[in-house]
Design an enzyme around this catalytic site. Structure first.
Site, PDB file in Angstrom:
ATOM      1  N   HIS A  78       2.589   1.931  -3.164  1.00  0.00           N
ATOM      2  CA  HIS A  78       1.110   2.729  -4.378  1.00  0.00           C
ATOM      3  C   HIS A  78       0.756   4.627  -4.144  1.00  0.00           C
ATOM      4  CE1 HIS A  78      -1.565  -0.355  -6.398  1.00  0.00           C
ATOM      5  NE2 HIS A  78      -1.456  -1.205  -5.523  1.00  0.00           N
ATOM      6  N   GLU A 119       0.377  -1.289   0.323  1.00  0.00           N
ATOM      7  CA  GLU A 119       0.182  -0.114  -0.181  1.00  0.00           C
ATOM      8  C   GLU A 119       1.248   0.722   0.093  1.00  0.00           C
ATOM      9  OE1 GLU A 119      -2.907   0.113  -0.874  1.00  0.00           O
ATOM     10  OE2 GLU A 119      -3.229  -2.912  -0.157  1.00  0.00           O
TER      11      GLU A 119
END
Ligand code: ADP
Length: 497
Positions: free
Chosen positions: A438, A435
């Site tokens: 990203h 995550e």
């Protein structure tokens, strides 16, 4: 509940019948044992004659037309004690009576009681009566069950399934974000309120308006608002309600609907999901659907049947205008098409304002920021979002909806329910790296949408999520933006070689 009643009855009926026969067998009076003189010990006829010869018989009570006798005799082997015995007598022994009389035996005869015949008759009657009663009961009950066999008897009557609202209570002010559609339909309100303005100059009032747009964009609300503004009754039915198993039911529902509408004119008829009946006829695999075609034909006939000035305006909604039969769309029927699309950022803000009216929202909450965060949300999604936030606020026992509840509600509407938190493990670390990947790329690459939030709280299918906020609604996106997105995806999930 009804089904369980039937089950009980199905079991109870045979049980009752069997129970009755058992009872009759064990308790029903037996002529031989009736009366005050009962005897359990039986004596043979031969022995009885021996007793007679030996003068041991004291009295004889005759029952059952002389076929059974209760005999009182003394037994010398038992200190001449009086015994009571039952004897079955042969039917043709008249000399026996003479002999007993001659012997000075106390003779008595008891009449046959007729109870047996009565009970027998009742027994024979009870079974058919119970059976018929049970069947009648079952039949009546099943008639009340939707789809039960009783339904078949009344299909011709077609109970009307439409709803009628005398006053919808919805005004144009309650519909926001779809200004063009509202303007277009404003005229319909004038048709209903002041038809003479149009008829005076020879204008024909349109009969049908087709609202085309994705679900939840406010088509029903718009139709209700027209009725509300014009102060006329609102009849609504869903296209799928017309289509039934029996051919002709849909058509009769259409007739019913228009009949009622004519009685209440001026009024609005709203047909939701008109594509369920209005699909191109004769199209599709396996030929046409007779019932649907008949219903559609009836609808077309009804629409042609009333003059434009009767004050009935039909508003239909669909999200598939392309599949509709061209006969529906020709002038004189649904000749006006109004597109109702998902709102843009300005529209979303207006819709949020409408739904925030009756909610307590903390002053620091910016509806503008919510509108920005929710591209692609329909009016219904936004209404749902604010409602979810209000529910969360109540659950957390807060005074007013804060940004926290709004955030949680958006997450919930977009990504689904919150899952159980991940336990500390290698897997959790990996998801965290993933995550963050990203998020870093999303921040570093200029053309990428800014990062709004990174979370390891699982929602729906995802175990972790990175949220981005698009700065504006994106119909078309630039090459740089596409490349930025590919970079963010590729950096985290490099293609396997
Ligand atoms: P559709 O008929 O297009 O599927 P609805 O009219 O049934 O959608 O919308 C459902 C609900 O969503 C409405 O009752 C209303 O609360 C909300 N809603 C949808 N669109 C709007 C809008 N444009 N303005 C205000 N509320 C809306």
């Amino acid at each position: 509940m009804k089904a369980s009643w039937r089950t009980i009855l199905l079991w109870a009926l045979p049980a009752l019948v069997i129970g009755f026969f058992l009872w009759q067998g064990s308790f029903a009076p037996n002529p031989a044992t009736m009366g005050k003189n009962t005897a359990s010990t039986r004596m043979t006829y031969g022995r009885f004659l021996e007793y007679l010869d030996a003068n041991r018989v004291k009295s004889v009570d005759l029952y059952d037309g002389g076929r059974t006798a209760i005999v009182e005799a003394v037994d010398p082997e038992l200190d001449n004690r009086l015994q009571r015995l039952r004897v079955d007598l042969p039917s043709s022994a008249p000399e026996l009576i003479t002999r007993m009389r001659d012997d000075g035996i106390n003779l008595d005869s008891h009449p046959t009681r007729n109870d047996g015949a009565v009970w027998g008759l009742l027994g024979n009657l009870v079974f058919p009566v119970l059976l018929l009663g049970g069947l009648f009961f079952l039949f009546r009950r099943s008639g009340n069950v939707p789809g039960g066999p009783g339904q078949a008897m009344s299909f011709g009557k077609s109970r009307a399934r439409f709803q009628m609202e005398a006053k919808t209570g919805v005004m144009f002010d309650d519909v926001a974000g779809i200004e063009e559609a509202k303007e277009e339909l404003q005229e319909v309100v004038t048709f209903l309120k002041k038809p003479e303005r149009f008829t005076a100059v020879g204008a024909r009032i349109p009969k049908g308006v087709l609202l085309v747009g994705p679900p939840g964009t406010g088509k029903t609300l718009l139709a209700k608002a027209i009725a509300g503004e014009a102060g006329v009754p609102f009849f609504s039915i869903s296209g799928s309600e017309f289509v039934e198993m029996f051919v002709g039911v849909g058509a009769s529902r259409v007739r019913d609907l228009f009949k009622k509408a004519k009685e209440n004119a001026p009024c609005i008829i709203f047909i939701d999901e008109i594509d369920a009946v209005g699909r191109q006829r004769g199209a599709g695999i396996g030929g046409g659907n007779d019932e649907r075609e008949q219903t559609l034909n009836q609808l077309l006939t009804e629409m042609d049947g009333f003059e434009g000035n009767t004050g009935i305006i039909i508003i239909a909604a669909t999200n598939r205008a392309d599949v509709l039969d061209s006969a529906l769309l020709r002038p004189g029927r649904f000749d006006r098409q109004v597109t109702v699309d998902v709102p843009d950022i300005k529209g979303r803000l207006e819709i949020l304002n409408v739904h925030a009216r009756n909610k307590k929202i903390a002053p620091e909450v910016s509806l503008d920021a919510i509108a920005r965060r929710t591209p692609g949300f329909s009016g219904a999604d936004l209404a749902n979002l604010l409602n979810e936030a209000a529910i969360l606020t109540a659950r957390r026992r807060k005074e007013a909806i804060t940004i926290l509840e709004i955030d949680d509600a958006v997450d919930r509407v977009v990504a689904g329910m919150e899952g159980t938190p991940l336990v500390d493990s290698k897997n959790k670390r990996l998801i965290a790296y993933h995550e963050i990947g990203h998020a870093i790329i999303g921040t570093l690459v200029k053309a990428h949408d800014p990062v709004q939030k990174v979370t390891l709280v699982p929602r729906g299918q995802a175990q972790g999520l990175t949220w981005f906020t698009p700065s504006e609604d994106q119909g078309l996106i630039s090459r740089a933006q596409i490349l930025a997105r590919i970079t963010a995806l590729w950096a985290v999930e490099p293609p396997k070689k």
